[in-house]
Design a protein around this motif. Structure first.
Motif, PDB file in Angstrom:
ATOM      1  N   THR A 123       0.840  -1.193   0.000  1.00 39.59           N
ATOM      2  CA  THR A 123       0.000   0.000   0.000  1.00 39.59           C
ATOM      3  C   THR A 123       0.875   1.243   0.000  1.00 39.59           C
ATOM      4  OG1 THR A 123      -0.129   0.108   2.425  1.00 39.59           O
ATOM      5  CG2 THR A 123      -1.831  -1.170   1.269  1.00 39.59           C
ATOM      6  N   LYS A 147       0.465   5.555   0.855  1.00 35.85           N
ATOM      7  CA  LYS A 147      -0.338   6.663   1.351  1.00 35.85           C
ATOM      8  C   LYS A 147       0.428   7.948   1.099  1.00 35.85           C
ATOM      9  CE  LYS A 147      -2.870   8.280   5.423  1.00 35.85           C
ATOM     10  NZ  LYS A 147      -3.177   8.023   6.859  1.00 35.85           N
ATOM     11  N   GLU A 184      -2.126  12.932   3.708  1.00 39.86           N
ATOM     12  CA  GLU A 184      -3.301  12.495   4.467  1.00 39.86           C
ATOM     13  C   GLU A 184      -4.353  11.839   3.582  1.00 39.86           C
ATOM     14  OE1 GLU A 184      -3.274  12.595   7.770  1.00 39.86           O
ATOM     15  OE2 GLU A 184      -1.267  13.424   7.530  1.00 39.86           O
ATOM     16  N   ALA A 185      -3.985  11.519   2.353  1.00 37.35           N
ATOM     17  CA  ALA A 185      -4.950  10.927   1.425  1.00 37.35           C
ATOM     18  C   ALA A 185      -5.247   9.479   1.802  1.00 37.35           C
ATOM     19  CB  ALA A 185      -4.423  11.012  -0.004  1.00 37.35           C
ATOM     20  N   LYS A 186      -6.235   8.933   1.118  1.00 40.07           N
ATOM     21  CA  LYS A 186      -6.622   7.550   1.342  1.00 40.07           C
ATOM     22  C   LYS A 186      -5.508   6.610   0.895  1.00 40.07           C
ATOM     23  CE  LYS A 186     -10.262   4.240   0.059  1.00 40.07           C
ATOM     24  NZ  LYS A 186     -11.491   4.036  -0.758  1.00 40.07           N
ATOM     25  N   THR A 187      -5.328   5.534   1.648  1.00 40.88           N
ATOM     26  CA  THR A 187      -4.334   4.526   1.287  1.00 40.88           C
ATOM     27  C   THR A 187      -4.757   3.796   0.025  1.00 40.88           C
ATOM     28  OG1 THR A 187      -3.678   4.225   3.597  1.00 40.88           O
ATOM     29  CG2 THR A 187      -3.144   2.447   2.063  1.00 40.88           C
TER      30      THR A 187
END
Length: 408
Positions: free
Chosen positions: A365, A367, A370-373
């Motif tokens: 993953t 990230k 602060e965005a969505k993973t």
């Protein structure tokens, strides 16, 4: 992802030196960037380009927009003022993945002053006014001819029949850089019949006659099969140039006017933004550039092959210590390499400029700030705007290898 992190779809070119179909890593990676890209096992796939150079530009996967158009519309936020002031709105670097089945043309890239002259004179052939220093990082076992051998090594070969005909009469005691230039001119101007005769005689030498350079006999037949026994480039490469075998993770730096020819393997290559090249061997005679132009543009700087190696060091940008950096002696780019085993994480601090990153292998993953993973995996390519911190996390059973070229 964050608005300044854009997943890209890329494309491949099809030079005949590329690997065929699914044997090509460049093609397999490219297929994963876009649902539109389909591999034909009867075609060669040589280079996957990632960036904004207009020959094979990348596009935003979600919208189909040309990446350059997106940058133009958001230049300061994506590129940063310092990069804009220095290089303008064009990305100053061009990353590629190359899959090499046989030798690329023996080549150099002209310096910036010469590129400006050539572009002005022939803009169709020399499509930009920039120089093209580059690095090549081995993804698999990689063979390359690069730079000139030490003069003593070249001279020892030129004292062996049938190569004595190329030794200048005034260079019998010690070979100089000027004499090496003459050697190259003589080899390049030799007739097809002469080249074939020399290669035939060379193939009959014993390994003891060539000593530490006996590897020449092993490579000679390969190059003759790939091209022809009349190719002048074979003489230059075998007699005058260093031959290196790199393992995955090793890298070389090639200056703009440095002679080189990649021979086999898969690499990630990154260069200053240019597509200028001067060829003189390992290609049909009709495709070769002017011999005088080639030799005048070339820097005759003999050195040991190991001096071309570019050794990475630990990067302070990797918070958990799992990121290395390749720093060539040029201003257009550096390259980060993040390598994670299963279950590991890495945070890469923000870069004050644009970057292009791609996942070479594995999955996990990512990230951005602060965005969505988001899930990332082999073949995913991203443009990352300035000022974005990236967090990577692998799963329990997968590692992750990520390359990232950047300027700041």
């Amino acid at each position: 992802m964050a608005g300044s992190v854009l997943q890209l779809k890329c494309d491949c070119n099809n030079y005949p030196w590329g690997k065929k179909g699914h044997h090509s890593l460049a093609a397999r990676l490219c297929e994963k960037t876009s649902p539109d890209f389909k591999i034909d096992d009867d075609k060669e796939y040589s280079e996957m380009w990632m960036g904004t150079y207009p020959v094979i530009p990348s596009h935003v996967l979600s919208t189909g927009e040309n990446l350059q158009d997106v940058i133009n519309a958001n230049a300061e936020s994506l590129m940063g003022k310092r990069v804009l002031d220095k290089f303008g709105k064009d990305l100053p670097f061009l990353p590629k993945v190359l899959s090499i089945a046989k030798a690329l043309p023996l080549q150099i890239h002209p310096s910036k002053p010469l590129s400006e002259q050539l572009h002005k004179k022939d803009p169709e052939k020399f499509t930009d006014p920039n120089h093209k220093p580059e690095i090549a990082v081995a993804l698999t076992d990689f063979e390359v001819f690069v730079n000139f051998k030490p003069l003593a090594d070249i001279q020892s070969l030129l004292k062996v029949e049938p190569l004595t005909r190329f030794l200048p009469s005034d260079a019998t005691s010690s070979l100089t850089k000027d004499a090496l230039k003459q050697v190259c001119k003589t080899m390049l101007s030799a007739s097809p019949e002469t080249v074939a005769d020399v290669q035939s005689s060379l193939s009959k030498l014993s390994r003891s006659q060539l000593g530490s350079q006996a590897y020449i006999l092993d490579l000679l037949s390969r190059l003759q099969q790939q091209y022809t026994p009349e190719d002048n480039g074979t003489l230059i490469a075998l007699i005058c140039m260093n031959y290196l075998q790199l393992k995955p993770g090793q890298a070389i730096y090639v200056p703009a006017d440095g002679i080189h020819a990649y021979l086999s393997g898969d690499i990630v290559e990154c260069m200053a933004r240019s597509n200028n090249v001067i060829n003189t061997g390992f290609c049909p005679r009709a495709d070769r550039d002017d011999m005088d132009l080639f030799t005048e543009a070339l820097t005759f700087n003999p050195q040991k092959g190991e001096e071309a190696l570019l050794v990475p060091r630990q990067s302070e940008r990797g918070r958990q210590g799992r990121t290395k950096i390749f720093q060539p002696p040029m201003s257009e780019f550096d390259m980060l390499l993040t390598e994670l085993d299963a279950g590991q994480a890495e945070t890469v601090s923000a870069v004050d400029g644009p970057s292009i990153m791609f996942v070479m292998s594995g999955k996990g993953t990512m990230k951005a700030d602060e965005a969505k993973t988001a899930e990332v995996g082999m073949g995913h390519v991203y443009f990352v705007g300035r000022g974005v911190e990236l967090e990577f996390q692998t799963h329990d059973h997968d590692g992750l290898v990520v390359y990232r070229a950047f300027a700041e």
